[in-house]
Design an enzyme around this catalytic site. Structure first.
Site, short mmCIF file in Angstrom:
data_model
loop_
_atom_site.label_atom_id
_atom_site.label_comp_id
_atom_site.label_asym_id
_atom_site.label_seq_id
_atom_site.Cartn_x
_atom_site.Cartn_y
_atom_site.Cartn_z
N GLY A 240 29.46 26.76 52.46
CA GLY A 240 28.32 27.23 53.22
C GLY A 240 27.02 26.67 52.69
N PRO A 242 23.20 26.40 51.02
CG PRO A 242 22.03 24.70 49.97
CD PRO A 242 22.60 25.08 51.28
N GLY A 243 22.22 29.27 49.08
CA GLY A 243 21.54 30.55 49.15
C GLY A 243 22.20 31.59 50.02
N GLY A 245 25.02 33.23 49.36
CA GLY A 245 25.70 34.27 48.59
C GLY A 245 27.11 33.93 48.19
CB THR A 247 27.33 32.44 42.98
OG1 THR A 247 27.26 31.02 43.10
CG2 THR A 247 27.59 32.81 41.54
CG HIS A 464 -1.18 17.47 67.12
ND1 HIS A 464 -0.79 16.15 67.10
CD2 HIS A 464 -0.09 18.19 66.73
CE1 HIS A 464 0.48 16.08 66.72
NE2 HIS A 464 0.93 17.30 66.48
CD GLU A 465 -0.40 22.05 65.35
OE1 GLU A 465 0.56 22.67 65.85
OE2 GLU A 465 -0.26 21.11 64.57
CG HIS A 468 2.99 20.71 69.11
ND1 HIS A 468 3.90 19.76 69.50
CD2 HIS A 468 2.40 20.21 67.98
CE1 HIS A 468 3.88 18.75 68.65
NE2 HIS A 468 2.97 19.00 67.72
CG ASP A 539 5.19 16.63 65.88
OD1 ASP A 539 5.68 17.60 65.28
OD2 ASP A 539 3.99 16.50 66.13
#
Length: 675
Positions: A240, A242-243, A245, A247, A464-465, A468, A539
Site C-alpha cells: 500500500g 506510504p503512511g 498503517g 507497520t 490565472h486562478e 481555473h 498544470d
C-alpha cells in the site's frame, strides 16, 4: 541509641556534594599519555654509541677512558671518556660533544675475561690515566620489562576499547551489531508482554483487518487448521501507499496474537562486508525458530527483495542478490507447523522478485489502501484522543474535507491544528484551526508577508486562478471548486482547491473536463496579457500526463484503438525496445496533440463566453485574496453537474492534492491548480 542520634551533626543545606564520574576511556588515554612521557623522559639521558672491541682497546691504550662499567651476565660494557678527550670523538656523536655519560657501549663474547684484559691494559698506563673498572651483575629486570611492555599494553587496551565503542555504535544500545558481530541479525525483539498495540488502535482498514485477523487465529489456534490437514501460511505481504498503517497493522497482529515480534528493515540486511546480509538472514530465522510461535516483520522489503538481475549498476554477483537468495531459502525451508509467520511491508510490490511472491513464501498479499470517508472519520477519532478539542467540532465534516489523505497525513493535520491553536493562545482546538492545518499541509507555509509581487504579477495570478475556478465550476464532470487563493504558499503563487469525488473509475468526459480546468489558467493569461507566462508549468505537466494516459494506456482514442501499453509489472523499464513501432509512436504523439488542442479551444471558448463573470471573479480575488465556493455560486450560480449525479453538500475547506503515482499514471486525482 538516642544519644547517638542527638550527637549527629545536622546536615548543611548549602553543602554541595561533588560526584566524580570516572570514565574508563579517559583513564586509558591518561595512562597512554603518561607512559609516552615517561619513556621520553627516560630516553633523555645518555645516548651511548655502540663500538667494536677493537676500538675500545685502542681507546683504553690511549688513556682516553675514565671508567668502564662491565655487566657480567650481559657481557656488555659501558665506557665513560675523560672530558678532555671528548673533542677527539665528537664525530661519532654527529659533531657535538655529549654532556651525559656513559659515552660508548660494547659487547663481547662469553669467553671474554674482563679482569685479566682490563688489568693488563691498566698496568701499561700512567697512574693518572688508568681507568676505573666496575664489575656488576644486572638484576634490574622489571624496569626494562616495564619500559618495553608499557606502551604495547596501553596501545592494545586502547585498540580494544575503541572497537568496543564501534560495536556499540553499530549495533545500538544493547544490540548485537558491531564489526565482530557483523553477521548477527540487528532486528529488535519485542516480547509478547511488550507489544501493547491491538486492533482497537488501528482505525479503518476494514478489508486488511479481516485478512490479518485470520493470521492471528493461525497463531492462537494452529491445531484448528492442522487437524484438517491445512498448512499454516508462511507469510503475508502488506502492500500500500506510504503512511497507510502497514507497520501499525503488523504490530497489532503481534499484540492480538500475544506472541514475540521481531522487527527489522530490509536495508538492515545490506552491509559493507561481503556475506553479512545472508548471515543476518540466517541468524534472524534462527532466533525466530527459538521464539516460535512468533512474527517476523520486515519493513520496506523492496530494499532487499528487488528482482534479481535488474539492479542497475550492479553485477549478477551483487551482495543484495545473495541476501535475497538466502531469504528465499530460509522462507521455503521452514517446517510446516513451525509457528513462525513472516509479515513484510512495501509500497513497491511491482519491483519485487517473482520467487519471493510465489505461494509457499508470501502466500497472500494484503492491500492496505488509502482510507475512505468512514475510515478517515475513525482515524480522526483515534488521533483526537489526546487533544483538547472544541465541543462543536464536527469530525465527519473534517473527514469529508480530506479525501486522499493517509493515516499519517491525518495524524499530521491533528498535530498541526494543535500547534496552530497554541500559537493563537487558545484553550481549545476548533474547526478553524483544523482548516488552517489542512491549508498548511496541502499548500505549504503561507508566504504572504515576505513575498514581493508586483501589481502586474498579482493581477496575472488572480486571473490565472480565476480561469481555473470558472472552468472547473461550469464543466459538469470537473471536480467542485472549494477555495481559490492568491496568497503564496510553498512554491505556488496561487492555488485553486478542488474536492474530487471519491471514485474508482474515471470516464473520458471526466478526464476531458479536468484537462480543461488545468488549461483554464493559461487561457486566462492569454486573454489578459496576450502572451503566456511560466505559471502554468505544473498544470501542463499534469495535463500532458493525462492526455498520454488516455491514448497510450486507457484505449480512449479511435485511431490507436482499444490498446494499452501500460506496464503494471514494472519490468518493461529495463528493456531497451518499446512495445510499439516508431510509426505508432508518431501517431500517438499526433493524437495527444489533437486532444490538447481540443481542450485548449474548448477552454478558451468557455472563458470568452463568460468574460464578464470571469473578470468579476478575478477582481474579487484581487480584493479579498481568498474566495470560497459561496462566492463562486453567487457569481456563477449553482455548480453545473452531470444529469446522472446527485448534488452533494460542498465543504468550506480544501482536501489534500492526491498526485497520481507511477503505478497508476492516468489517475487524475489532482485537486489543486497552482501557479
Amino acid at each position: 541509641m538516642a544519644d547517638n542520634k542527638q550527637n549527629k551533626e545536622p546536615k548543611d543545606p548549602n553543602r554541595k556534594i561533588v560526584k566524580i564520574n570516572l570514565n574508563f576511556t579517559w583513564i586509558i588515554y591518561l595512562l597512554l599519555i603518561g607512559g609516552i612521557f615517561w619513556m621520553m623522559a627516560s630516553s633523555r639521558g645518555a645516548n651511548p654509541q655502540k663500538v667494536e672491541w677493537a676500538e675500545v682497546e685502542q681507546m683504553l691504550k690511549a688513556g682516553d677512558v675514565k671508567e668502564i662499567r662491565f655487566v657480567r651476565n650481559d657481557y656488555q660494557g659501558d665506557i665513560t671518556v675523560w672530558p678532555d678527550c671528548l673533542e677527539k670523538y665528537k664525530d661519532k656523536f654527529g659533531g657535538t660533544v655529549p654532556t651525559k655519560s656513559p659515552h660508548f657501549i660494547f659487547l663481547v663474547s662469553s669467553k671474554f675475561e674482563p679482569e685479566v684484559v682490563f688489568g693488563a691494559i691498566n698496568s701499561e698506563l700512567p697512574a693518572d690515566r688508568q681507568f676505573k673498572v666496575v664489575m656488576e651483575n644486572d638484576d634490574k629486570i622489571w624496569p626494562q620489562l616495564l619500559e618495553w611492555l608499557l606502551f604495547p599494553l596501553l596501545f592494545i587496551l586502547m585498540w580494544v576499547w575503541m572497537f568496543r565503542g564501534m560495536n556499540r555504535n553499530m549495533g545500538g544500545p544493547g544490540g548485537p551489531g558491531g564489526i565482530f558481530n557483523a553477521g548477527k541479525a540487528t532486528g529488535k525483539l519485542a516480547d509478547k508482554n511488550q507489544v501493547n498495540v491491538t486492533f482497537k488502535d488501528v482505525a479503518g482498514l476494514y478489508g486488511a483487518k479481516e485478512e490479518v485477523e485470520e493470521i492471528v487465529d493461525f497463531l492462537k489456534n494452529p491445531k484448528k487448521y492442522t487437524a484438517l490437514g491445512a498448512k499454516i501460511p508462511k507469510g503475508a505481504l502488506l502492500v500500500g501507499p506510504p503512511g497507510t498503517g502497514k507497520t501499525l497493522l503488523a504490530k497489532a497482529v503481534a499484540g492480538e496474537a500475544n506472541v514475540p515480534f521481531f522487527s527489522i528493515s530490509g536495508s538492515d540486511f545490506v552491509e559493507m562486508f561481503v556475506g553479512v546480509g545472508a548471515s543476518r538472514v540466517r541468524d534472524l530465522f534462527r532466533q525466530a525458530k527459538e521464539k516460535a510461535p512468533c512474527i517476523v516483520f520486515i519493513d520496506e522489503i523492496d530494499a532487499v527483495g528487488r528482482a534479481r538481475g535488474k539492479n542497475a549498476g550492479w553485477s549478477s554477483n551483487d551482495e543484495r542478490e545473495n541476501t535475497l537468495n538466502q531469504l528465499l531459502t530460509e522462507m521455503d525451508g521452514f517446517g510446516t507447523n513451525s509457528g513462525v509467520i513472516i509479515l513484510a511491508a512495501t509500497n513497491r510490490a511491482d519491483i519485487l522478485d517473482k520467487a519471493l511472491m510465489r505461494a509457499g513464501r508470501f502466500d497472500r498479499q494484503i492491500h492496505v489502501e488509502l482510507p475512505e470517508l468512514n475510515e478517515r472519520e475513525e482515524i480522526f477519532k483515534v488521533h483526537l484522543r489526546g487533544l483538547k478539542v472544541s465541543p462543536d467540532f464536527d469530525v465527519k465534516l473534517m473527514a469529508q474535507h480530506t479525501p486522499g489523505f493517509s493515516g499519517a497525513d491525518i495524524a499530521n493535520i491533528c498535530n498541526e491544528a494543535a500547534l496552530t491553536a497554541a500559537r493563537k493562545n487558545k484553550k481549545l482546538i476548533d474547526t478553524e484551526d483544523f482548516m488552517e492545518s489542512v491549508d498548511r499541509v496541502v499548500g505549504g507555509i503561507e508566504r504572504k508577508r515576505n513575498t514581493l509581487m508586483s501589481p502586474k504579477e498579482k493581477k496575472t495570478t488572480a486571473y490565472h486562478e480565476a480561469g481555473h475556478a470558472l472552468v472547473g465550476w461550469l464543466l459538469p464532470y470537473a471536480d467542485p471548486v472549494l477555495k481559490v487563493s492568491i496568497i503564496p504558499r510553498g512554491n505556488a503563487l496561487g492555488i485553486t482547491w478542488n474536492l474530487p469525488v471519491e471514485r474508482k473509475n474515471w470516464s473520458k468526459s471526466y478526464l476531458m473536463d479536468e484537462m480543461c480546468t488545468l488549461m483554464g489558467g493559461r487561457a486566462a493569461e492569454m486573454i489578459l496579457n496576450g502572451e503566456p507566462t511560466t505559471g502554468a508549468l505544473n498544470d501542463f505537466e499534469r495535463m500532458t500526463r493525462m492526455a498520454y494516459a488516455m491514448v497510450q494506456y486507457y484505449g480512449m482514442n479511435e485511431k490507436i484503438g482499444p490498446m494499452s501499453f501500460y506496464d503494471s509489472s514494472g519490468a518493461r523499464g529495463y528493456e531497451l525496445v518499446k512495445p510499439y513501432s516508431e510509426k505508432t509512436a508518431e501517431l500517438m504523439d499526433e493524437e495527444v496533440r489533437k486532444v490538447v488542442e481540443e481542450v485548449r479551444s474548448r477552454t478558451d471558448r468557455i472563458l470568452r463566453e463568460h468574460a464578464d463573470q470571469f473578470r468579476e471573479i478575478a477582481e474579487l480575488l484581487l480584493a479579498k485574496e481568498v474566495i470560497m465556493a459561496e462566492d463562486l455560486e453567487r457569481i456563477l450560480g449553482p455548480k453545473v453537474r452531470p444529469a446522472d449525479e446527485q448534488p452533494v453538500t460542498e465543504p468550506v475547506s480544501e482536501p489534500k492534492a492526491d498526485e497520481p503515482v507511477e503505478s497508476e499514471p492516468a489517475a487524475p486525482a489532482e485537486n489543486s491548480e497552482n501557479v
